[in-house]
Design a protein around this motif. Structure first.
Motif, PDB file in Angstrom:
ATOM      1  N   PRO A 108      -1.606  -5.114  -6.939  1.00  0.00           N
ATOM      2  CA  PRO A 108      -2.736  -4.541  -6.213  1.00  0.00           C
ATOM      3  C   PRO A 108      -3.916  -4.396  -7.162  1.00  0.00           C
ATOM      4  CG  PRO A 108      -1.219  -2.805  -6.845  1.00  0.00           C
ATOM      5  CD  PRO A 108      -0.591  -4.107  -7.283  1.00  0.00           C
TER       6      PRO A 108
ATOM      7  N   ASP B 166      -3.183 -14.011  10.214  1.00  0.00           N
ATOM      8  CA  ASP B 166      -3.027 -12.798   9.426  1.00  0.00           C
ATOM      9  C   ASP B 166      -2.012 -11.848  10.038  1.00  0.00           C
ATOM     10  OD1 ASP B 166      -4.816 -13.594   7.524  1.00  0.00           O
ATOM     11  OD2 ASP B 166      -6.515 -12.515   8.369  1.00  0.00           O
TER      12      ASP B 166
ATOM     13  N   ARG C  20       0.806  -1.228   0.000  1.00  0.00           N
ATOM     14  CA  ARG C  20       0.000   0.000   0.000  1.00  0.00           C
ATOM     15  C   ARG C  20       0.837   1.275   0.000  1.00  0.00           C
ATOM     16  NH1 ARG C  20      -3.847  -0.087   4.892  1.00  0.00           N
ATOM     17  NH2 ARG C  20      -1.967  -0.899   5.925  1.00  0.00           N
TER      18      ARG C  20
ATOM     19  N   GLY D  43      -4.512  -4.433   2.138  1.00  0.00           N
ATOM     20  CA  GLY D  43      -4.507  -3.921   3.497  1.00  0.00           C
ATOM     21  C   GLY D  43      -4.337  -4.984   4.565  1.00  0.00           C
ATOM     22  N   ARG D  44      -4.511  -6.229   4.214  1.00  0.00           N
ATOM     23  CA  ARG D  44      -4.366  -7.306   5.202  1.00  0.00           C
ATOM     24  C   ARG D  44      -2.919  -7.732   5.379  1.00  0.00           C
ATOM     25  NH1 ARG D  44      -8.968 -11.825   4.608  1.00  0.00           N
ATOM     26  NH2 ARG D  44      -8.098 -12.318   6.667  1.00  0.00           N
TER      27      ARG D  44
ATOM     28  N   ASN E 153      -3.998  -9.340  -5.709  1.00  0.00           N
ATOM     29  CA  ASN E 153      -4.330  -9.446  -4.291  1.00  0.00           C
ATOM     30  C   ASN E 153      -5.483  -8.483  -4.040  1.00  0.00           C
ATOM     31  OD1 ASN E 153      -4.539  -9.335  -1.527  1.00  0.00           O
ATOM     32  ND2 ASN E 153      -2.398  -8.900  -1.134  1.00  0.00           N
ATOM     33  N   PRO E 154      -6.684  -8.974  -3.797  1.00  0.00           N
ATOM     34  CA  PRO E 154      -7.843  -8.084  -3.710  1.00  0.00           C
ATOM     35  C   PRO E 154      -7.863  -7.221  -2.462  1.00  0.00           C
ATOM     36  CG  PRO E 154      -8.479 -10.325  -3.166  1.00  0.00           C
ATOM     37  CD  PRO E 154      -7.058 -10.392  -3.625  1.00  0.00           C
ATOM     38  N   ASP E 155      -7.057  -7.554  -1.461  1.00  0.00           N
ATOM     39  CA  ASP E 155      -7.107  -6.819  -0.202  1.00  0.00           C
ATOM     40  C   ASP E 155      -5.696  -6.621   0.344  1.00  0.00           C
ATOM     41  OD1 ASP E 155      -7.879  -5.569   2.100  1.00  0.00           O
ATOM     42  OD2 ASP E 155      -8.852  -7.313   3.014  1.00  0.00           O
TER      43      ASP E 155
ATOM     44  N   GLY F  40      -0.949 -11.870   2.725  1.00  0.00           N
ATOM     45  CA  GLY F  40      -2.007 -12.068   1.740  1.00  0.00           C
ATOM     46  C   GLY F  40      -1.465 -12.247   0.337  1.00  0.00           C
ATOM     47  N   SER F  41      -0.403 -11.522  -0.009  1.00  0.00           N
ATOM     48  CA  SER F  41       0.188 -11.667  -1.339  1.00  0.00           C
ATOM     49  C   SER F  41       0.893 -13.012  -1.485  1.00  0.00           C
ATOM     50  CB  SER F  41       1.174 -10.523  -1.604  1.00  0.00           C
ATOM     51  OG  SER F  41       0.484  -9.306  -1.792  1.00  0.00           O
TER      52      SER F  41
END
Length: 215
Positions: A58, A167, A19, A84-85, A80-82, A89-90
């Motif tokens: 992203p 997570d 991000r 922010g997690r 990676n749809p999110d 996640g990636s």
């Protein structure tokens, strides 16, 4: 007597879905040496002797920009749809996207522009020769302290464990801890370790590319 087939493939994975919170704006496409930042890491990975290449993007406009910046390189892409997690996640998106039968995957970050193809070749070679559950990189000068940082090459059985990690883990650290005795670590010169995550780091990278002393 049957002829042995080729060894199972090792893929290179470029993680680009961060991000950019410390940069203050999306960094993947910021110019460095006249080309998008992410392309430096992609070129090193593409020359690293992998059997396939995957970039985790992203969602949205930035991801499409990364896709365009790498369009002439032999990458497959996954989103990676999110983001922010967190980074884990990636890793999970990559593990779910890689084709069946891979021996392992070498994960590099899109904001480390001073890795070289030879470094990736060395990680893949060490993995092929040892079959270690993980081949990790550390950076430092001879006789001094070293710092651990990507790339991380993980064997397929570790990739299968990624969905079960909490997570809160920012990467596959728990997986590596569980196999610490078998992990292989390669040490590279400190000059290759620069994570471009702030405007100051970007300026330092530009100075280094231009052959100027860092401020």
């Amino acid at each position: 007597m049957s002829t042995p087939g080729p060894p199972p493939p090792v893929w290179g994975v470029l993680l680009t879905a961060g991000r950019s919170t410390r940069m203050g704006k999306p960094k993947q496409l910021l110019p460095l040496g006249g080309v998008p930042l992410v392309r430096h890491a992609a070129l090193a990975l593409a020359g690293g002797g992998h059997d396939g290449l995957l970039a985790v993007l992203p969602p949205g406009e930035v991801g499409e920009g990364v896709r365009a910046a790498l369009a002439d390189l032999p990458f497959a892409f996954a989103v990676n749809p999110d983001p922010g997690r967190g980074l884990l996640g990636s890793f999970r998106v990559a593990a779910q996207t890689l084709p069946p039968g891979v021996a392992g995957a070498n994960f590099a970050l899109g904001d480390m522009p001073f890795l070289t193809p030879a470094m990736h070749v060395a990680l893949v070679r060490a993995f092929r020769e040892t079959g270690a559950p993980a081949v990790l990189a550390r950076y430092g000068d001879p006789g001094g302290e070293t710092v651990g940082a990507p790339p991380h090459l993980l064997r397929a059985d570790l990739l299968a464990e990624l969905p079960g990690l909490p997570d809160a883990d920012h990467g596959p650290r728990a997986l590596v801890r569980g196999h610490r005795a078998q992990v292989v670590t390669l040490t590279f010169p400190a000059e290759h370790l620069l994570d471009v995550d702030t405007p100051e780091a970007l300026a330092q990278a530009e100075a280094r590319l231009a052959g100027l002393p860092s401020v």
